[in-house]
Design a protein around this motif. Sequence first.
Motif, short mmCIF file in Angstrom:
data_model
loop_
_atom_site.label_atom_id
_atom_site.label_comp_id
_atom_site.label_asym_id
_atom_site.label_seq_id
_atom_site.Cartn_x
_atom_site.Cartn_y
_atom_site.Cartn_z
N HIS A 493 0.82 -1.22 0.00
CA HIS A 493 0.00 0.00 0.00
C HIS A 493 0.85 1.26 0.00
O HIS A 493 0.33 2.36 0.20
N GLY A 494 2.14 1.10 -0.19
CA GLY A 494 3.03 2.26 -0.36
C GLY A 494 3.30 3.02 0.92
O GLY A 494 3.42 4.25 0.90
N PHE A 495 3.33 2.33 2.08
CA PHE A 495 3.59 3.02 3.35
C PHE A 495 5.08 3.19 3.61
O PHE A 495 5.88 2.32 3.25
N GLU A 496 5.44 4.29 4.21
CA GLU A 496 6.81 4.46 4.67
C GLU A 496 6.78 4.32 6.19
O GLU A 496 6.09 5.09 6.87
N LEU A 497 7.43 3.32 6.70
CA LEU A 497 7.46 3.11 8.15
C LEU A 497 8.84 3.48 8.67
O LEU A 497 9.84 2.90 8.26
N ARG A 498 8.87 4.49 9.53
CA ARG A 498 10.16 4.91 10.10
C ARG A 498 10.28 4.29 11.49
O ARG A 498 9.32 4.37 12.27
N MET A 499 11.44 3.71 11.74
CA MET A 499 11.63 3.06 13.05
C MET A 499 12.74 3.76 13.81
O MET A 499 13.78 4.09 13.23
N ASP A 500 12.51 3.98 15.06
CA ASP A 500 13.55 4.57 15.93
C ASP A 500 13.54 3.75 17.21
O ASP A 500 12.73 3.99 18.11
N LEU A 501 14.40 2.72 17.25
CA LEU A 501 14.33 1.77 18.37
C LEU A 501 15.58 1.88 19.24
O LEU A 501 16.70 1.87 18.73
N ASP A 502 15.37 1.97 20.51
CA ASP A 502 16.48 1.99 21.47
C ASP A 502 16.91 0.54 21.72
O ASP A 502 16.21 -0.21 22.40
N GLU A 503 18.05 0.17 21.13
CA GLU A 503 18.47 -1.24 21.18
C GLU A 503 19.00 -1.62 22.56
O GLU A 503 19.03 -2.78 22.92
N ASP A 504 19.38 -0.60 23.35
CA ASP A 504 19.99 -0.90 24.66
C ASP A 504 18.96 -1.07 25.78
O ASP A 504 19.31 -1.23 26.95
N LEU A 505 17.75 -0.99 25.39
CA LEU A 505 16.70 -1.08 26.42
C LEU A 505 16.73 -2.44 27.10
O LEU A 505 16.83 -3.46 26.42
N PRO A 506 16.70 -2.47 28.41
CA PRO A 506 16.68 -3.78 29.07
C PRO A 506 15.41 -4.56 28.73
O PRO A 506 14.41 -3.96 28.32
N ALA A 507 15.51 -5.84 28.93
CA ALA A 507 14.37 -6.69 28.57
C ALA A 507 13.19 -6.41 29.51
O ALA A 507 13.37 -5.92 30.62
N LEU A 522 -1.91 -1.84 16.69
CA LEU A 522 -1.67 -0.39 16.57
C LEU A 522 -1.18 -0.05 15.17
O LEU A 522 -1.63 0.93 14.56
N LEU A 523 -0.28 -0.87 14.65
CA LEU A 523 0.27 -0.60 13.31
C LEU A 523 -0.83 -0.76 12.24
O LEU A 523 -0.93 0.05 11.31
N THR A 524 -1.65 -1.80 12.39
CA THR A 524 -2.75 -2.03 11.43
C THR A 524 -3.70 -0.82 11.45
O THR A 524 -4.13 -0.35 10.40
N ASN A 525 -4.02 -0.34 12.67
CA ASN A 525 -4.89 0.84 12.77
C ASN A 525 -4.25 2.04 12.09
O ASN A 525 -4.91 2.80 11.39
N ALA A 526 -2.92 2.20 12.34
CA ALA A 526 -2.21 3.33 11.73
C ALA A 526 -2.35 3.25 10.21
O ALA A 526 -2.53 4.28 9.53
N MET A 527 -2.32 2.05 9.67
CA MET A 527 -2.48 1.89 8.22
C MET A 527 -3.93 2.19 7.80
O MET A 527 -4.18 2.91 6.85
N GLY A 531 -5.49 7.66 5.93
CA GLY A 531 -5.95 8.62 4.91
C GLY A 531 -4.95 8.70 3.76
O GLY A 531 -4.46 7.67 3.28
N GLU A 532 -4.62 9.94 3.37
CA GLU A 532 -3.73 10.14 2.22
C GLU A 532 -2.25 10.04 2.62
O GLU A 532 -1.42 9.66 1.83
N LYS A 533 -1.96 10.40 3.87
CA LYS A 533 -0.55 10.47 4.31
C LYS A 533 -0.07 9.10 4.74
O LYS A 533 -0.40 8.64 5.82
N LYS A 534 0.71 8.47 3.86
CA LYS A 534 1.07 7.08 4.14
C LYS A 534 2.42 7.01 4.86
O LYS A 534 3.38 6.46 4.35
N GLU A 535 2.47 7.58 6.04
CA GLU A 535 3.70 7.55 6.84
C GLU A 535 3.36 7.09 8.25
O GLU A 535 2.33 7.48 8.80
N ILE A 536 4.26 6.26 8.77
CA ILE A 536 4.04 5.77 10.14
C ILE A 536 5.38 5.83 10.87
O ILE A 536 6.42 5.51 10.28
N ASP A 537 5.34 6.27 12.13
CA ASP A 537 6.55 6.25 12.95
C ASP A 537 6.38 5.25 14.07
O ASP A 537 5.35 5.25 14.74
N LEU A 538 7.41 4.41 14.24
CA LEU A 538 7.39 3.47 15.36
C LEU A 538 8.61 3.77 16.21
O LEU A 538 9.74 3.75 15.72
N ARG A 539 8.36 4.13 17.48
CA ARG A 539 9.48 4.49 18.36
C ARG A 539 9.49 3.58 19.57
O ARG A 539 8.44 3.18 20.08
#
Length: 624
Positions: A493-507, A522-527, A531-539
Motif C-alpha cells: 500500500h506504499g507506506f513508509e514506516l520509520r523506526m527509531d528503536l532503542d536497542e539498549d533497552l533492558p528486557a 496499533l500498526l494495522t490501525n495506523a495503516m 488517509g492520504e498520508k502514508k507515513e508511520i513512525d514506530l518508536r
Amino acid sequence: MRRTRHGWQLIVFVGAILLPSVALVVVSQRTMQQSLELAGKRRLDEQRAAKERIAREMLARLESLKRAASDPQIALVARVESGHLLLPWESDPAVRRFRELTARPPAFAASLSRGEQAEFAGRDLDTAARSYAEALRLSADPLQSAYSRLLLARALGKQRRTAEAATEARQVLQAPVDMVDEDGVPLSVEAAALLLASPADRTAIRRVLTQAAEARAWQSPIAAFTLSNLADQLQQALPAEHQAWIKDFRGRLTASIRLQEQLQALQNDAARLGLLEPRKSVWTFYQGAEPWLVGTDQAADGQVLVTVVRALDVFRPFEAAGNLHFFASTEPGGELLADDFPGLKVLFAGAGAADAPGSRLTNWLYYGALFVLVGATAFGTSLLWRSLRREMELAETRSQFVASVSHELKTPLTAIRMFAETLQMGRSQDKEVQNEYLETICSECERLSRLVNNVLLFAKIEQGKSVYRFRRVALADNLRRAVHTLSYPLAQHGFELRMDLDEDLPAVNADPDALEQAVLNLLTNAMKYSGEKKEIDLRLGRRNGEAVIQVTDYGVGIAAGEHARIFEKYYRAPTPENQSVPGTGLGLTLVAQIVRAHGGCVDVESAPGKGSTFTIRLPLASET
Ligand code: ADP
C-alpha cells in the motif's frame, strides 16, 4: 430469543410492579375518598346535633333571664310605646319628678321663670339673682331648693360675685345624684361645672363625677356629653396626681357613650328587626360596641317589653365547652345557629372533615405511602429501563460485530481464492507475477490469522482465562518481528514506516506473542486510518523507568470526546471516514487488556485531521 426475554421482562414489570401499583393507588384513593366523605358526613351530623342542643340550651338560659328581674347579663329592659322603643332616659322618673317640682307651686315657678327671663332675655343679672333667691326662699322641697340655688350660683357667677357663687354652688354639690334637671343631668354635676376654677373643690368635684357616672346604667346623651365636656376641662386643670384617674374616667365614659349610640341605633332598627312586636322565644343578635341578644315579650299589662342581654356572657360557657365561635351573620363563614336566633352564626373550629386532626394524619399517611410506592415504582422502572437499554445496546453492537467479522473474513478469503484460482489455471506464466500472487495469498492468510487471533484472544480474556506466558523479552526484537509481519501489506500500500528503536533497552517481562499482537493492532490501525498520508513512525525508548512504545500516524485522527471510548469493546468511532474502513472494534480493546495485563498502560494523543499517537508504557524488567 433476546426479544422474547425482553418481552418477558416487560410482562413481569407490568404484571408484578405496574399493575399492582396502579391498582393499589386506585383502591387506596377510593377508600380514602370514601372514608373522608364518611367522616365529613359524620361531622356534619354531629355539628347539626350540637347546634340544636346549643340553641335549645341558650334559649332556655335567655328565657330564664327574661323572667329574672335583674341580672348582670341583662343590659336593659325597655318598653315599646306607640310603636317606639322607649330608651331609659326617655322615661326617666327623675326627669319627670324635676318637671313636676319645678312647675309647682305657681309662686316658685313664677320666680324661676322671672329669673330666667331676666338672665337670658333682659340680661339683667341683678334681677335674675334676686328672683332665684326668692325662688330659693319659696322652695319646699330639697330638689326645688337645690335647683334654685344652682341658678342663683350661676347668676352670681356671671356677675363676678365669685365667692358668693361658690358658696351656693358648693351646697348644690352635695345634692344626691338622682336629683337631675330636665335633660337628666345631675344638679351636682352642673354645680361642679361652676366650681371648676376652684382648686379647693377638686376632690369634691371628682367624687361628684364618679358618683354621677356610676349612678345610672344608662346616661342620657346630654348627661354623657356634659360629663365628658367636664372631664375634658378638668383634665387641663387637674394636677398630675389626678391624671390617671381622669384618664380612666374618660375611658369608661367613652365606652358608655358607645353603648348609648348602639342603643340609639337599636331604637332606629327596632321596626326592621321586628322588635316592636312580642315574639316569644326569638332572640335577635345585634352587633355594635358589644354584641347583644335582644328578645321581646308581652308584659302582664299588654305592653311589649324588649330585653337586651349582653351576648358575650351568654356565649362564654358554650364557647368554652365546645370548640366553637359565635358571630354576626353579616360576616362570611359559619352557619346560622337556628331560626330562633336571627343574625347569629356559629362556626365550629376545624369545620370541614379534611381539617380534623385524625383525618389529617390519615391523609399524611396515605400520601406518604403513595409517595413511597410511586417512588419505588419509578426507581424500579428506571433500573429495569437501564438494564434493558444496556442489553439492547450490547445486542446491537454484538450483531454489528458479527457483521464486521464476517466482512473482514470475506475480503481476504475472496482475494486468496481469486489469486489461487488464477495460479491453478496457469493463466500467468511470468515467474515474478506468480511470486507476487503467492505473496499476496500469504499476506491475506496472515491477515486472516491476525483477525482470528484477535477474536480468539478476546474470547479467552472475556471468559476470564489466563492467556499469557511471561518471559524476558527484548522489545526491539519484538517490534521488528511485528513490522516484519506487516512488511508486505505496508509495501503493497506504499507506506513508509520509520523506526527509531532503542536497542539498549533492558528486557521486559512479557508474553511476546501477546505484545506483538498489541503492536500489530496499533500498526494495522495506523495503516487503516492513515488517509492520504502514508507515513508511520514506530518508536521505542524509555522514560521514567518505563519502556515506551509509540505508534504515530498522520491520518484522520480522533475527536477528543472519543479518546476514552475507542478502548471499549466493539466500539468504533461513528465518523464518515470510518464507515469505509473495515473493522471489528476489538483491536484497541485487546491492546488495552494486554498492556494492563503487563502492568502498563496505553493512551492516545490525537485530533481530527492531525493524525494519532498511541503510547504504550511498560515497566522494565530490570527496574522492577
Ligand atoms: P477497529 O476494528 O474499528 O479498528 P479498534 O478497536 O482497533 O477497532 O479501534 C476502535 C476505533 O478507534 C476505530 O473504529 C477508529 O474509529 C478509532 N481508531 C483506532 N486507531 C485509530 C487511528 N490510528 N486513527 C484514527 N482512528 C483510530
